[in-house]
Design an enzyme around this catalytic site. Sequence first.
Site, short mmCIF file in Angstrom:
data_model
loop_
_atom_site.label_atom_id
_atom_site.label_comp_id
_atom_site.label_asym_id
_atom_site.label_seq_id
_atom_site.Cartn_x
_atom_site.Cartn_y
_atom_site.Cartn_z
CE1 TYR A 158 6.03 -53.53 5.71
CE2 TYR A 158 8.06 -52.98 4.58
CZ TYR A 158 7.14 -53.92 4.99
OH TYR A 158 7.32 -55.25 4.69
N PRO A 192 19.01 -53.92 3.12
CG PRO A 192 17.51 -52.31 3.87
CD PRO A 192 18.64 -52.51 2.92
CD GLN A 197 14.91 -50.54 5.62
OE1 GLN A 197 14.35 -51.60 5.93
NE2 GLN A 197 15.05 -50.14 4.37
CG LEU A 230 15.49 -59.10 -10.48
CD1 LEU A 230 14.50 -59.30 -11.61
CD2 LEU A 230 15.88 -60.43 -9.87
#
Length: 363
Positions: A186, A25, A103, A305
Amino acid sequence: MAAAALFEPLTLRGVTIRNRIWAAPMCQYSIEEKDGVPRDWHLVHLGAIAAGGAGLVIAEASAISPEGRITDRDTGLWNDEQAAAWSRIVRFLHAQGAKAGIQLAHAGRKASVWPAWGSDRQGTVPTDAGGWQTVSASDLPFPGYAAPAALDAAGIRAVIGDFAAAARRAVGAGFDVVEIHAAHGYLLHQFLSPLSNRRTDEFGGPLANRARLLLAVVAAVRAAIGEDVPLFVRFSATDYPPGGWNEDETAAVARWAADAGADFFDISSGGNVTGVRIPLGPGYQVPLARKVKAEADVPVSAVGLITEPAQAEQILASGQADAVMLGRELLRDPHFPLRAAHELGVSLDYWPPQYLRARWPAA
């Protein structure tokens, strides 16, 4: 043709995903109408990734309530208009052979901020400019942001109910997978971490208390979506500083979340505090996924990455993770899965017919 772990299907509950290359997401901050309704940008952005061969495309963090948005340009799933708009996008993802995930998120103390692009301002949007009072586990502000209000019992109940209602709408819109966002600083991560949770009630202190809200959300979402829909949880496996949320706590809570109804764990890191040194490098979060997988005995995805097909294949072939989530690499190259199949010598039957003339010549 060669066999490759990346292109083995994976079945979770009632859903079979065609391969292990999944779209993480990624917030787009593109709802100019500020109503949380996804429109053409999201159709094209997510649709291109599905056409490019991804097995699972997870739509960006979508708020369970207006005050749960990171910015006022975020997508949402707190009303039926948003659900109807998402259903159009889901239909297109399915038409390309991909599974669709979403999500669900509440930004907590990191809500009501200026978007990452389209504005020259940073930090909290004041109420006279359209911002709102944020909430969190405690009244500790994220550095550079306004102080949140600590959620009371009624507020906690409302958050749990909002997650369940959004999950129910997600399934109604046709999503195959629902992910609970408990990472990147969050709201649910704010409860999990002792660096942001200073409560003295049943939601603070020991790990079991700090995990209580997440586990209640997992149970409520599982009840809302039924038994056939896979439920993911995204974790930041570490805050990085000593004394913060860490890999051992992540593994323990993942086991508890699995018992409460979660099926799969999306392992990232960081985001809850500033001023930390993150060891950036190719696949830098893979060891975190490997540790959670081994210690909690749960399936996981690795992210961070991962940019080359051979690298992604090695992560799966070595058993470090069960899938890879790609973010920026899919922004650069939405057709990464098709390229990966070519480079690994795998024949696919889901090239878009419109693009067949562009297939690489056989070696």
